[in-house]
Design an enzyme around this catalytic site. Sequence first.
Site, PDB file in Angstrom:
ATOM      1  N   ASP A 203     -13.164  -2.402   0.572  1.00  0.00           N
ATOM      2  CA  ASP A 203     -13.429  -3.206  -0.619  1.00  0.00           C
ATOM      3  C   ASP A 203     -12.973  -4.656  -0.453  1.00  0.00           C
ATOM      4  O   ASP A 203     -13.531  -5.556  -1.069  1.00  0.00           O
ATOM      5  CB  ASP A 203     -12.725  -2.579  -1.834  1.00  0.00           C
ATOM      6  CG  ASP A 203     -13.378  -1.265  -2.261  1.00  0.00           C
ATOM      7  OD1 ASP A 203     -14.585  -1.112  -2.030  1.00  0.00           O
ATOM      8  OD2 ASP A 203     -12.664  -0.404  -2.807  1.00  0.00           O
ATOM      9  N   SER A 246      -9.812   1.291   4.026  1.00  0.00           N
ATOM     10  CA  SER A 246      -8.885   2.252   3.424  1.00  0.00           C
ATOM     11  C   SER A 246      -9.320   2.616   2.018  1.00  0.00           C
ATOM     12  O   SER A 246      -9.053   3.706   1.525  1.00  0.00           O
ATOM     13  CB  SER A 246      -7.467   1.678   3.403  1.00  0.00           C
ATOM     14  OG  SER A 246      -7.440   0.419   2.743  1.00  0.00           O
ATOM     15  N   GLY A 551      -8.055  -4.483  -6.576  1.00  0.00           N
ATOM     16  CA  GLY A 551      -7.073  -4.301  -5.516  1.00  0.00           C
ATOM     17  C   GLY A 551      -6.296  -5.535  -5.140  1.00  0.00           C
ATOM     18  O   GLY A 551      -5.516  -5.507  -4.182  1.00  0.00           O
TER      19      GLY A 551
END
Length: 604
Positions: A203, A246, A551
């Site tokens: 991302d 991840s 994130g």
Amino acid sequence: MSFLRTGKRHFQMETDLRLESSLWVDKKRYRAVLTGWYFNWTELDKKNRAKKTISVPVAEVVGVQEGRVEILPKKSVEDTDKDFTVFYVKRSSSGGSYGLLWRLGRIQFSCLSRVLRDQWIKHLKTALKTHSPMRPHRLLVFINPFGGKKKGREIYHSLVAPLFELAGISSHVIVTERANQARDHLLKKDLTGFDGVVSVGGDGMFSEILHGLIGRTQQEAGLCENDPVVTLQPCPLHIGIIPAGSTDCVCFATVGVIDPVTSALHIVIGDSQPLDVCSVHQASALVRYSVSLLGYGFYGDVLAESEKHRWMGPLRYDYSGTVVYLSNRSYAGIVQYLPADPVLSNPRDRTRCLAGCSVCSRSTERLFPNSSDSGSLYSSHYSQFNSESEGEWVSVEGRFKCVSLTCMSSSCPKSPLGLSPSAHLADGTGDLILVWDTHPLGFLKFLYRHTSSQDQFDLPFVEVHRVKAVRFFLPPGKEEDSFDEIGGKNDGVDDEERAYSEAVGKNGSQQHLAERGAGEDLKKKQKPGNPFLCGVCCSKAPAVSVWNCDGEILTSTEILSRVHGQLVRLYARGIEDGAAVLNSTEENDKRERTSYTKSLTNVG
């Protein structure tokens, strides 16, 4: 043979690219038919009766090669005069409720003559050009070699590049060496000739490309991204995502599986999925763009806490989530939101945004009524938002466990239905989720329901609203304390995985919005927070939290976020409903067998 109409020819051509003949596969005879939209082949028994039929949309034919060819896992070619190989999309179940794995299907046909073989190859390639005009021809590929398990290069060269070569796609590959390299390249370099940009990573890499493309598009359009009310121009280049990080939330929410081959095939056939994007402003400066989660409180604290434990790898998120939950924090705040039209959809209607979503399709017509005229397209969208901005804002104040805004379901393998199961990818709205201060066991129930099929909104301390814009600011008299107590200054973020963030001031960020909003009819509804319960962790609770923006930590507490409808397009089609697709395939097979039986009867 009845389908050889004249008895002297092995094929038949019509104005709609129709081609029909006998072909052989492993010494078994098949009746192959190419119409304008489908390529079908039906196995025949010794009495010329139809058995199993395979029907492939022309748009899902990946490529056609002379001879007997294999591509994956390793390319091999056996050059023969009368054979050709067709590669196509083949689906299989992913084991989940939604989402299908795509695999490279392959079938090798043998013809009676080289002339017939050349006719098939010519007609199939012509059909691909005619019915798949959106397929990319040249792509700019960015590979993050440090993301996830550090297998980005291996994934691209072993699984993705062979598929691009098979489909005739040329690519310019850049392996990134520093943070923001992809973003900077897109902002400054010549992009002429590229049809799209591909992210090989997680991302974070996708976010870099998102920010670079949006920024480049606004620069060329002469628009200021720092203006909170400007209507941004949609990006002309598509974005493809090859999951290799991840976290691959955007890929999962738009395709339904985390699988490099599936994503590569979506790119190859030129699928196009519009995507809403949230802009996040503090004062008069753009802070970031978000597509999945903009979360304050619990989600911000978890991210900030996890930065202390990066040495733990992905386990740091579970550990940090436990620590933050036991801390039992809640935060005072004022949330203002601009509601979306409830007639169009609502966040609790139990619909899913799947491939071919009717809500998103209607939104395209609503957002861009004159899409054939690019000039009027953007002006109509601009006028629409301005009129909506004069609508009635709603204001709520109290103590919150968390405040979240998402433009998609934000589903992931651990939470298959996501933060907001009925959120849509491209309807020009976001879902605002307010979780009021409550007993720790009640909040645990809310969190647990994300992992099951239970309705996480069916709780007395939870609200969800479909919105077009959100403001968040602190109650009068509250000061924005340093967030060092929560997680430090985010200096530990791995440069190779992060996208860019901007340092902006934090004082008086929403004062000008309050002044501009004078005269608006704000419906106030107050909910007192429950008495703050001392958590297991006895450290002093900070007065403010931070925002988790896809994130990345945002230290600006007071923000304005707006949803920009269909600002970017992905090489995807949304999550496919496995049961519906498989049923459709079976129906096509039945129709093909029935059609063949009727043709035999008519000829007889």
